[in-house]
Design a protein around this motif. Structure first.
Motif, PDB file in Angstrom:
ATOM      1  N   GLY A   1       0.761  -1.244   0.000  1.00 47.93           N
ATOM      2  CA  GLY A   1       0.000   0.000   0.000  1.00 47.93           C
ATOM      3  C   GLY A   1       0.791   1.293   0.000  1.00 47.93           C
ATOM      4  N   ILE A   2       2.086   1.250  -0.328  1.00 48.99           N
ATOM      5  CA  ILE A   2       2.852   2.489  -0.445  1.00 48.99           C
ATOM      6  C   ILE A   2       3.627   2.474  -1.752  1.00 48.99           C
ATOM      7  CG2 ILE A   2       3.081   3.000   2.019  1.00 48.99           C
ATOM      8  CD1 ILE A   2       5.839   1.732   1.959  1.00 48.99           C
ATOM      9  N   SER A   3       3.950   3.669  -2.225  1.00 54.97           N
ATOM     10  CA  SER A   3       4.714   3.771  -3.470  1.00 54.97           C
ATOM     11  C   SER A   3       6.210   3.644  -3.175  1.00 54.97           C
ATOM     12  CB  SER A   3       4.442   5.097  -4.163  1.00 54.97           C
ATOM     13  OG  SER A   3       5.019   6.145  -3.433  1.00 54.97           O
ATOM     14  N   TYR A   4       6.984   3.507  -4.235  1.00 59.36           N
ATOM     15  CA  TYR A   4       8.440   3.383  -4.111  1.00 59.36           C
ATOM     16  C   TYR A   4       9.034   4.618  -3.438  1.00 59.36           C
ATOM     17  CZ  TYR A   4      13.313   3.646  -5.540  1.00 59.36           C
ATOM     18  OH  TYR A   4      14.677   3.796  -5.546  1.00 59.36           O
ATOM     19  N   SER A   5       8.609   5.802  -3.914  1.00 56.58           N
ATOM     20  CA  SER A   5       9.209   7.036  -3.387  1.00 56.58           C
ATOM     21  C   SER A   5       8.860   7.230  -1.911  1.00 56.58           C
ATOM     22  CB  SER A   5       8.783   8.248  -4.212  1.00 56.58           C
ATOM     23  OG  SER A   5       7.386   8.406  -4.167  1.00 56.58           O
ATOM     24  N   GLN A   6       7.640   6.906  -1.534  1.00 54.56           N
ATOM     25  CA  GLN A   6       7.256   7.005  -0.123  1.00 54.56           C
ATOM     26  C   GLN A   6       8.074   6.026   0.717  1.00 54.56           C
ATOM     27  OE1 GLN A   6       3.136   6.044  -0.575  1.00 54.56           O
ATOM     28  NE2 GLN A   6       2.464   8.184  -0.523  1.00 54.56           N
ATOM     29  N   PHE A   7       8.220   4.820   0.196  1.00 61.30           N
ATOM     30  CA  PHE A   7       8.969   3.776   0.900  1.00 61.30           C
ATOM     31  C   PHE A   7      10.427   4.186   1.110  1.00 61.30           C
ATOM     32  CE2 PHE A   7      11.407  -0.331   0.557  1.00 61.30           C
ATOM     33  CZ  PHE A   7      11.104  -0.786   1.829  1.00 61.30           C
ATOM     34  N   MET A   8      11.061   4.697   0.056  1.00 61.25           N
ATOM     35  CA  MET A   8      12.463   5.099   0.168  1.00 61.25           C
ATOM     36  C   MET A   8      12.610   6.295   1.110  1.00 61.25           C
ATOM     37  SD  MET A   8      13.987   2.798  -1.456  1.00 61.25           S
ATOM     38  CE  MET A   8      15.689   3.293  -1.621  1.00 61.25           C
ATOM     39  N   GLY A   9      11.635   7.197   1.072  1.00 63.45           N
ATOM     40  CA  GLY A   9      11.661   8.333   1.989  1.00 63.45           C
ATOM     41  C   GLY A   9      11.566   7.880   3.427  1.00 63.45           C
ATOM     42  N   MET A  10      10.684   6.911   3.690  1.00 64.57           N
ATOM     43  CA  MET A  10      10.534   6.381   5.047  1.00 64.57           C
ATOM     44  C   MET A  10      11.794   5.651   5.504  1.00 64.57           C
ATOM     45  SD  MET A  10       6.706   4.908   5.317  1.00 64.57           S
ATOM     46  CE  MET A  10       5.550   5.354   4.050  1.00 64.57           C
ATOM     47  N   LEU A  11      12.441   4.945   4.574  1.00 68.90           N
ATOM     48  CA  LEU A  11      13.692   4.255   4.926  1.00 68.90           C
ATOM     49  C   LEU A  11      14.752   5.259   5.365  1.00 68.90           C
ATOM     50  CD1 LEU A  11      14.191   1.508   2.176  1.00 68.90           C
ATOM     51  CD2 LEU A  11      13.844   1.139   4.597  1.00 68.90           C
ATOM     52  N   LYS A  12      14.878   6.360   4.621  1.00 67.36           N
ATOM     53  CA  LYS A  12      15.873   7.379   4.962  1.00 67.36           C
ATOM     54  C   LYS A  12      15.547   8.006   6.316  1.00 67.36           C
ATOM     55  CE  LYS A  12      18.302   7.535   1.044  1.00 67.36           C
ATOM     56  NZ  LYS A  12      18.795   6.166   0.942  1.00 67.36           N
ATOM     57  N   LYS A  13      14.252   8.293   6.515  1.00 71.35           N
ATOM     58  CA  LYS A  13      13.822   8.914   7.769  1.00 71.35           C
ATOM     59  C   LYS A  13      14.036   7.956   8.947  1.00 71.35           C
ATOM     60  CE  LYS A  13      10.359  11.572   7.004  1.00 71.35           C
ATOM     61  NZ  LYS A  13       8.965  11.939   6.741  1.00 71.35           N
ATOM     62  N   GLY A  14      13.774   6.670   8.712  1.00 67.87           N
ATOM     63  CA  GLY A  14      13.959   5.669   9.756  1.00 67.87           C
ATOM     64  C   GLY A  14      15.394   5.215   9.924  1.00 67.87           C
ATOM     65  N   GLU A  15      16.298   5.797   9.125  1.00 64.95           N
ATOM     66  CA  GLU A  15      17.731   5.494   9.171  1.00 64.95           C
ATOM     67  C   GLU A  15      18.021   4.009   9.005  1.00 64.95           C
ATOM     68  OE1 GLU A  15      19.371   7.266  12.681  1.00 64.95           O
ATOM     69  OE2 GLU A  15      18.969   9.291  11.987  1.00 64.95           O
ATOM     70  N   ILE A  16      17.276   3.382   8.078  1.00 62.98           N
ATOM     71  CA  ILE A  16      17.555   1.992   7.713  1.00 62.98           C
ATOM     72  C   ILE A  16      18.383   2.035   6.431  1.00 62.98           C
ATOM     73  CG2 ILE A  16      16.548  -0.189   6.971  1.00 62.98           C
ATOM     74  CD1 ILE A  16      14.107   0.525   8.695  1.00 62.98           C
ATOM     75  N   GLU A  17      19.601   1.554   6.512  1.00 62.54           N
ATOM     76  CA  GLU A  17      20.510   1.668   5.381  1.00 62.54           C
ATOM     77  C   GLU A  17      20.649   0.340   4.649  1.00 62.54           C
ATOM     78  OE1 GLU A  17      24.190   3.586   6.239  1.00 62.54           O
ATOM     79  OE2 GLU A  17      23.223   5.195   7.371  1.00 62.54           O
ATOM     80  N   LEU A  18      19.602  -0.014   3.918  1.00 60.22           N
ATOM     81  CA  LEU A  18      19.653  -1.166   3.019  1.00 60.22           C
ATOM     82  C   LEU A  18      19.714  -0.615   1.601  1.00 60.22           C
ATOM     83  CD1 LEU A  18      16.937  -3.517   4.548  1.00 60.22           C
ATOM     84  CD2 LEU A  18      19.394  -3.877   4.564  1.00 60.22           C
ATOM     85  N   ASN A  19      20.640  -1.137   0.802  1.00 59.70           N
ATOM     86  CA  ASN A  19      20.729  -0.624  -0.561  1.00 59.70           C
ATOM     87  C   ASN A  19      19.653  -1.253  -1.460  1.00 59.70           C
ATOM     88  OD1 ASN A  19      21.700  -3.149  -1.374  1.00 59.70           O
ATOM     89  ND2 ASN A  19      23.838  -2.509  -1.260  1.00 59.70           N
ATOM     90  N   ARG A  20      19.510  -0.714  -2.652  1.00 59.98           N
ATOM     91  CA  ARG A  20      18.446  -1.142  -3.560  1.00 59.98           C
ATOM     92  C   ARG A  20      18.603  -2.599  -3.993  1.00 59.98           C
ATOM     93  NH1 ARG A  20      19.219   4.089  -3.987  1.00 59.98           N
ATOM     94  NH2 ARG A  20      17.401   5.446  -4.152  1.00 59.98           N
ATOM     95  N   LYS A  21      19.834  -3.036  -4.139  1.00 57.83           N
ATOM     96  CA  LYS A  21      20.078  -4.422  -4.547  1.00 57.83           C
ATOM     97  C   LYS A  21      19.526  -5.388  -3.503  1.00 57.83           C
ATOM     98  CE  LYS A  21      23.872  -7.492  -5.841  1.00 57.83           C
ATOM     99  NZ  LYS A  21      25.329  -7.585  -6.049  1.00 57.83           N
ATOM    100  N   VAL A  22      19.793  -5.112  -2.240  1.00 57.31           N
ATOM    101  CA  VAL A  22      19.330  -5.978  -1.153  1.00 57.31           C
ATOM    102  C   VAL A  22      17.813  -5.898  -1.020  1.00 57.31           C
ATOM    103  CG1 VAL A  22      19.424  -6.322   1.348  1.00 57.31           C
ATOM    104  CG2 VAL A  22      21.521  -5.886   0.073  1.00 57.31           C
ATOM    105  N   LEU A  23      17.276  -4.677  -1.098  1.00 53.21           N
ATOM    106  CA  LEU A  23      15.821  -4.508  -0.995  1.00 53.21           C
ATOM    107  C   LEU A  23      15.099  -5.244  -2.122  1.00 53.21           C
ATOM    108  CD1 LEU A  23      15.609  -0.759   0.007  1.00 53.21           C
ATOM    109  CD2 LEU A  23      14.858  -2.708   1.381  1.00 53.21           C
TER     110      LEU A  23
END
Length: 114
Positions: free
Chosen positions: A73-95
């Protein structure tokens, strides 16, 4: 005095190029001038495509992450924004790997950032 042309080096250079063009179509495999041009063009393509490969894989990872995120239920951009805000540092390859091969782990990441 006769002219010295170093035929050994010339032959070795031609042999190296003709060995590299083995399997090419038509005269590209056995006629020196054609093979040399095809060989050089192949090196240009290889250089260009080493750069393009990185772009293509990044685009593929983004598509996979987007598909996985939209299932929750979320878009890519929202998801990536939340990851940055939550300080979760997983790269795109792993995700992308999580989204495709380990959906329950990806779901856990999405729930953590929501």
């Amino acid at each position: 005095m006769p002219r010295s042309v170093n035929a050994v080096a010339s032959r070795a250079r031609r042999k190296k190029v003709l060995k590299a063009t083995k399997g090419y179509f038509g005269r590209g495999k056995n006629v020196w001038t054609v093979a040399k041009n095809k060989y050089e063009k192949g090196l240009q393509y290889a250089y260009r495509d080493r750069k393009a490969k990185k772009r293509e894989f990044r685009a593929l990872w983004i598509q996979r992450i987007n598909a996985g995120a939209r299932q929750h239920g979320i878009s890519y951009s929202q998801f990536m924004g939340m990851l940055k805000k939550g300080e979760i540092e997983l790269n795109r390859k792993v995700l992308a790997d999580l989204a495709m091969n380990h959906p329950e782990a990806f779901k856990a990441v999405v729930e953590k950032v929501k």
